[in-house]
Design a protein around this motif. Structure first.
Motif, PDB file in Angstrom:
ATOM      1  N   LEU A  22      -0.985  11.090   0.527  1.00 39.08           N
ATOM      2  CA  LEU A  22      -2.099  11.576   1.319  1.00 39.08           C
ATOM      3  C   LEU A  22      -1.696  12.866   2.023  1.00 39.08           C
ATOM      4  O   LEU A  22      -0.517  13.091   2.311  1.00 39.08           O
ATOM      5  CB  LEU A  22      -2.508  10.529   2.355  1.00 39.08           C
ATOM      6  CG  LEU A  22      -2.986   9.174   1.828  1.00 39.08           C
ATOM      7  CD1 LEU A  22      -3.365   8.270   2.986  1.00 39.08           C
ATOM      8  CD2 LEU A  22      -4.168   9.349   0.887  1.00 39.08           C
ATOM      9  N   ARG A  23      -2.660  13.685   2.313  1.00 45.88           N
ATOM     10  CA  ARG A  23      -2.392  14.925   3.031  1.00 45.88           C
ATOM     11  C   ARG A  23      -3.161  14.935   4.333  1.00 45.88           C
ATOM     12  O   ARG A  23      -4.374  14.742   4.344  1.00 45.88           O
ATOM     13  CB  ARG A  23      -2.784  16.146   2.192  1.00 45.88           C
ATOM     14  CG  ARG A  23      -1.875  16.387   1.004  1.00 45.88           C
ATOM     15  CD  ARG A  23      -2.170  17.724   0.353  1.00 45.88           C
ATOM     16  NE  ARG A  23      -1.249  18.021  -0.724  1.00 45.88           N
ATOM     17  CZ  ARG A  23      -1.243  19.155  -1.412  1.00 45.88           C
ATOM     18  NH1 ARG A  23      -2.147  20.099  -1.111  1.00 45.88           N
ATOM     19  NH2 ARG A  23      -0.374  19.358  -2.379  1.00 45.88           N
ATOM     20  N   PRO A  32       2.314  16.041   3.669  1.00 47.60           N
ATOM     21  CA  PRO A  32       2.162  14.873   2.797  1.00 47.60           C
ATOM     22  C   PRO A  32       2.556  13.582   3.523  1.00 47.60           C
ATOM     23  O   PRO A  32       3.508  13.555   4.285  1.00 47.60           O
ATOM     24  CB  PRO A  32       3.103  15.175   1.631  1.00 47.60           C
ATOM     25  CG  PRO A  32       4.153  16.047   2.214  1.00 47.60           C
ATOM     26  CD  PRO A  32       3.472  16.872   3.285  1.00 47.60           C
ATOM     27  N   VAL A  33       1.802  12.519   3.252  1.00 42.23           N
ATOM     28  CA  VAL A  33       2.105  11.192   3.793  1.00 42.23           C
ATOM     29  C   VAL A  33       2.179  10.221   2.608  1.00 42.23           C
ATOM     30  O   VAL A  33       1.147   9.846   2.036  1.00 42.23           O
ATOM     31  CB  VAL A  33       1.040  10.725   4.802  1.00 42.23           C
ATOM     32  CG1 VAL A  33       1.361   9.324   5.304  1.00 42.23           C
ATOM     33  CG2 VAL A  33       0.940  11.701   5.969  1.00 42.23           C
ATOM     34  N   PRO A  34       3.390   9.823   2.198  1.00 45.73           N
ATOM     35  CA  PRO A  34       3.498   8.905   1.057  1.00 45.73           C
ATOM     36  C   PRO A  34       3.054   7.489   1.442  1.00 45.73           C
ATOM     37  O   PRO A  34       3.370   6.991   2.518  1.00 45.73           O
ATOM     38  CB  PRO A  34       4.979   8.934   0.698  1.00 45.73           C
ATOM     39  CG  PRO A  34       5.659   9.325   1.972  1.00 45.73           C
ATOM     40  CD  PRO A  34       4.707  10.225   2.713  1.00 45.73           C
ATOM     41  N   ILE A  35       2.304   6.855   0.557  1.00 43.02           N
ATOM     42  CA  ILE A  35       1.892   5.475   0.763  1.00 43.02           C
ATOM     43  C   ILE A  35       2.089   4.700  -0.538  1.00 43.02           C
ATOM     44  O   ILE A  35       2.156   5.291  -1.622  1.00 43.02           O
ATOM     45  CB  ILE A  35       0.422   5.357   1.212  1.00 43.02           C
ATOM     46  CG1 ILE A  35      -0.520   5.848   0.098  1.00 43.02           C
ATOM     47  CG2 ILE A  35       0.163   6.110   2.505  1.00 43.02           C
ATOM     48  CD1 ILE A  35      -1.975   5.572   0.384  1.00 43.02           C
ATOM     49  N   ALA A  36       2.199   3.395  -0.412  1.00 46.24           N
ATOM     50  CA  ALA A  36       2.321   2.508  -1.564  1.00 46.24           C
ATOM     51  C   ALA A  36       1.221   1.453  -1.478  1.00 46.24           C
ATOM     52  O   ALA A  36       0.934   0.935  -0.394  1.00 46.24           O
ATOM     53  CB  ALA A  36       3.698   1.853  -1.603  1.00 46.24           C
ATOM     54  N   VAL A  37       0.606   1.160  -2.601  1.00 49.45           N
ATOM     55  CA  VAL A  37      -0.453   0.148  -2.646  1.00 49.45           C
ATOM     56  C   VAL A  37      -0.117  -0.860  -3.727  1.00 49.45           C
ATOM     57  O   VAL A  37       0.472  -0.530  -4.757  1.00 49.45           O
ATOM     58  CB  VAL A  37      -1.836   0.784  -2.926  1.00 49.45           C
ATOM     59  CG1 VAL A  37      -2.271   1.666  -1.781  1.00 49.45           C
ATOM     60  CG2 VAL A  37      -1.815   1.579  -4.232  1.00 49.45           C
ATOM     61  N   ASN A  38      -0.457  -2.104  -3.460  1.00 48.63           N
ATOM     62  CA  ASN A  38      -0.310  -3.138  -4.482  1.00 48.63           C
ATOM     63  C   ASN A  38      -1.376  -4.203  -4.261  1.00 48.63           C
ATOM     64  O   ASN A  38      -1.863  -4.401  -3.143  1.00 48.63           O
ATOM     65  CB  ASN A  38       1.097  -3.744  -4.477  1.00 48.63           C
ATOM     66  CG  ASN A  38       1.399  -4.492  -3.194  1.00 48.63           C
ATOM     67  OD1 ASN A  38       1.104  -5.682  -3.086  1.00 48.63           O
ATOM     68  ND2 ASN A  38       1.981  -3.809  -2.197  1.00 48.63           N
ATOM     69  N   SER A  39      -1.747  -4.863  -5.343  1.00 49.43           N
ATOM     70  CA  SER A  39      -2.794  -5.866  -5.273  1.00 49.43           C
ATOM     71  C   SER A  39      -2.561  -6.932  -6.342  1.00 49.43           C
ATOM     72  O   SER A  39      -1.854  -6.700  -7.331  1.00 49.43           O
ATOM     73  CB  SER A  39      -4.177  -5.226  -5.466  1.00 49.43           C
ATOM     74  OG  SER A  39      -4.272  -4.667  -6.756  1.00 49.43           O
ATOM     75  N   GLN A  40      -3.204  -8.087  -6.105  1.00 49.44           N
ATOM     76  CA  GLN A  40      -3.121  -9.176  -7.075  1.00 49.44           C
ATOM     77  C   GLN A  40      -4.380 -10.021  -6.983  1.00 49.44           C
ATOM     78  O   GLN A  40      -4.872 -10.301  -5.887  1.00 49.44           O
ATOM     79  CB  GLN A  40      -1.890 -10.048  -6.832  1.00 49.44           C
ATOM     80  CG  GLN A  40      -1.717 -11.169  -7.855  1.00 49.44           C
ATOM     81  CD  GLN A  40      -0.374 -11.869  -7.732  1.00 49.44           C
ATOM     82  OE1 GLN A  40       0.676 -11.241  -7.880  1.00 49.44           O
ATOM     83  NE2 GLN A  40      -0.415 -13.158  -7.444  1.00 49.44           N
ATOM     84  N   THR A  80       0.991   0.207   2.437  1.00 50.59           N
ATOM     85  CA  THR A  80       2.058   0.520   3.387  1.00 50.59           C
ATOM     86  C   THR A  80       2.225   2.032   3.452  1.00 50.59           C
ATOM     87  O   THR A  80       2.143   2.724   2.436  1.00 50.59           O
ATOM     88  CB  THR A  80       3.387  -0.138   2.962  1.00 50.59           C
ATOM     89  OG1 THR A  80       3.722   0.287   1.634  1.00 50.59           O
ATOM     90  CG2 THR A  80       3.274  -1.655   2.985  1.00 50.59           C
ATOM     91  N   GLY A  81       2.472   2.510   4.663  1.00 50.74           N
ATOM     92  CA  GLY A  81       2.509   3.948   4.872  1.00 50.74           C
ATOM     93  C   GLY A  81       1.141   4.438   5.281  1.00 50.74           C
ATOM     94  O   GLY A  81       0.127   3.930   4.805  1.00 50.74           O
ATOM     95  N   GLY A  82       1.077   5.408   6.162  1.00 49.17           N
ATOM     96  CA  GLY A  82      -0.224   5.852   6.656  1.00 49.17           C
ATOM     97  C   GLY A  82      -0.858   4.752   7.484  1.00 49.17           C
ATOM     98  O   GLY A  82      -0.204   4.077   8.288  1.00 49.17           O
ATOM     99  N   ALA A  83      -2.151   4.532   7.312  1.00 51.48           N
ATOM    100  CA  ALA A  83      -2.848   3.467   8.027  1.00 51.48           C
ATOM    101  C   ALA A  83      -2.586   2.145   7.299  1.00 51.48           C
ATOM    102  O   ALA A  83      -3.005   1.961   6.158  1.00 51.48           O
ATOM    103  CB  ALA A  83      -4.346   3.764   8.095  1.00 51.48           C
ATOM    104  N   ALA A  84      -1.851   1.246   7.957  1.00 56.92           N
ATOM    105  CA  ALA A  84      -1.478  -0.016   7.326  1.00 56.92           C
ATOM    106  C   ALA A  84      -2.711  -0.869   7.049  1.00 56.92           C
ATOM    107  O   ALA A  84      -3.649  -0.919   7.848  1.00 56.92           O
ATOM    108  CB  ALA A  84      -0.502  -0.774   8.219  1.00 56.92           C
ATOM    109  N   PHE A  85      -2.693  -1.533   5.901  1.00 52.90           N
ATOM    110  CA  PHE A  85      -3.799  -2.417   5.542  1.00 52.90           C
ATOM    111  C   PHE A  85      -3.237  -3.607   4.787  1.00 52.90           C
ATOM    112  O   PHE A  85      -2.372  -3.465   3.921  1.00 52.90           O
ATOM    113  CB  PHE A  85      -4.823  -1.685   4.671  1.00 52.90           C
ATOM    114  CG  PHE A  85      -5.936  -2.581   4.173  1.00 52.90           C
ATOM    115  CD1 PHE A  85      -7.008  -2.889   4.992  1.00 52.90           C
ATOM    116  CD2 PHE A  85      -5.896  -3.129   2.897  1.00 52.90           C
ATOM    117  CE1 PHE A  85      -8.029  -3.712   4.548  1.00 52.90           C
ATOM    118  CE2 PHE A  85      -6.914  -3.951   2.446  1.00 52.90           C
ATOM    119  CZ  PHE A  85      -7.978  -4.246   3.278  1.00 52.90           C
ATOM    120  N   LEU A  86      -3.727  -4.795   5.133  1.00 54.18           N
ATOM    121  CA  LEU A  86      -3.319  -6.018   4.454  1.00 54.18           C
ATOM    122  C   LEU A  86      -4.494  -6.982   4.432  1.00 54.18           C
ATOM    123  O   LEU A  86      -5.145  -7.200   5.454  1.00 54.18           O
ATOM    124  CB  LEU A  86      -2.130  -6.670   5.171  1.00 54.18           C
ATOM    125  CG  LEU A  86      -1.718  -8.065   4.662  1.00 54.18           C
ATOM    126  CD1 LEU A  86      -1.219  -7.989   3.230  1.00 54.18           C
ATOM    127  CD2 LEU A  86      -0.669  -8.677   5.584  1.00 54.18           C
TER     128      LEU A  86
END
Length: 327
Positions: A22-23, A32-40, A80-86
């Motif tokens: 993200l920028r 730049p703001v690196p983030i990681a996303v994962n889902s299942q 994870t990274g930036g605005a956290a979401f779970l």
């Protein structure tokens, strides 16, 4: 008397991972703001189908059938990274689709069919984890349900050896219910609980004609009109009004068997919808109105060994007055 039944079970799993940059702009400079996303997503479902058919009445067939489904879903989404979401949510889905009706042909050239359908679907949510905590959507949803009824009737009449007519009517009504947790933060404050959230009603009338008045000619024409209304809970807000209106459609065509292997066909279809909302006083005239024409002409030739050659021309015209006469 014929009785049949079937059971089917399925299980699927989908997994996704990704990295993004993200920028954000600070004092005109991008960072730049690196983030990681994962889902299942895990889905387990079982479907049962049962059908009963009785043909003991002369010229008549009676039938009843039911389809039942039980489904469990597990959803996991994380950033994870930036605005956290779970989000980790389990959902239980129970659905049933019941239908009963008859087909009868009491006189030569006349056939009548009618049916009734009841469709119910309910989803219960268990939001096990949700970050940021107390988020209003979708974490506070607890249940969504729909209850629908449908009646369908059709009459077919062969008035002459070269003329067949069909008439139909369908009525459909569906209610929607949503249940939520209580949420105190303005402006989305709600006491929670079950809420009658929406309703949809529709009536459709249709008719069709098929004629073969001359050798090698087939003519067909049909028309339908649907009057429908959809409304939702709006807490007395004047800008949200029911979506109400109608759609009228007509279609006609002719087919000419030029040779044993070549057909010529021309057809025209027209449709008009009027869901325009004149609620300027409320501030949100969000309706839709359109007019659509479609003209097609084709030549089809059947070659040897199953090959077919088709030449087709089509012209379409669409206007939408509610969006500035867009084409």
């Amino acid at each position: 008397l014929t009785l049949s039944g079937a059971v089917q079970s399925e299980w699927t799993r989908q997994t996704g991972v990704g990295d993004e940059n993200l920028r954000i702009v600070v004092f005109g400079l991008p960072f730049p703001v690196p983030i990681a996303v994962n889902s299942q997503l895990d889905v387990r479902s079982t479907t049962e189908h049962i059908a009963l058919r009785y043909s003991g009445v002369p010229h008549t067939a009676l039938y009843a059938e039911g389809r039942f489904q039980q489904e469990t879903r597990g959803v996991f989404e994380q950033q994870t990274g930036g605005a956290a979401f779970l989000r980790r949510t389990d959902a239980d889905v129970n659905a049933r689709d019941l239908r009963a009706g008859f087909h009868t042909s009491p006189w030569p050239g006349v056939a009548l069919a009618a049916s009734y359908r009841r469709n119910e679907r309910r989803t219960d949510y268990a939001n096990l984890e949700y970050v940021p905590p107390g988020g209003p959507y979708p974490g506070f949803l607890r249940q969504r349900a729909s209850y629908g009824d449908e009646v369908d009737a059709r009459l077919s009449w062969r008035a002459a050896s070269w003329w067949k007519m069909q008439f139909g009517y369908r009525m459909a009504a569906t209610d929607y219910v949503t249940a939520t947790d209580a949420f105190a933060a303005a402006p989305a404050a709600t006491p929670g609980g079950a809420l009658y959230s929406a309703n949809h009603d529709a009536h459709t009338f249709s008719m069709g004609h098929t004629l073969t008045p001359f050798r090698r000619w087939i003519l067909n024409a049909s028309a339908s009109y649907t009057d429908s209304r959809a409304s939702s809970a709006q807490n007395g807000v004047a800008s949200v009004v029911p979506w109400r209106g109608g759609i009228v459609s007509a279609q006609g065509g002719a087919t000419f068997a030029w040779t044993a292997a070549t057909d010529l066909r021309v057809s025209h279809a027209w449709s008009r919808a009027d869901y325009a909302q004149n609620n300027f006083a409320g501030g949100l005239p969000a309706g839709l109105e359109y007019d659509q024409h479609s003209l097609q002409a084709s030549l089809t030739t059947r070659l040897k060994r199953g090959a077919t050659v088709n030449l087709q021309y089509g012209f379409n015209r669409y206007t939408e007055p509610t969006s500035g006469n867009a084409y």
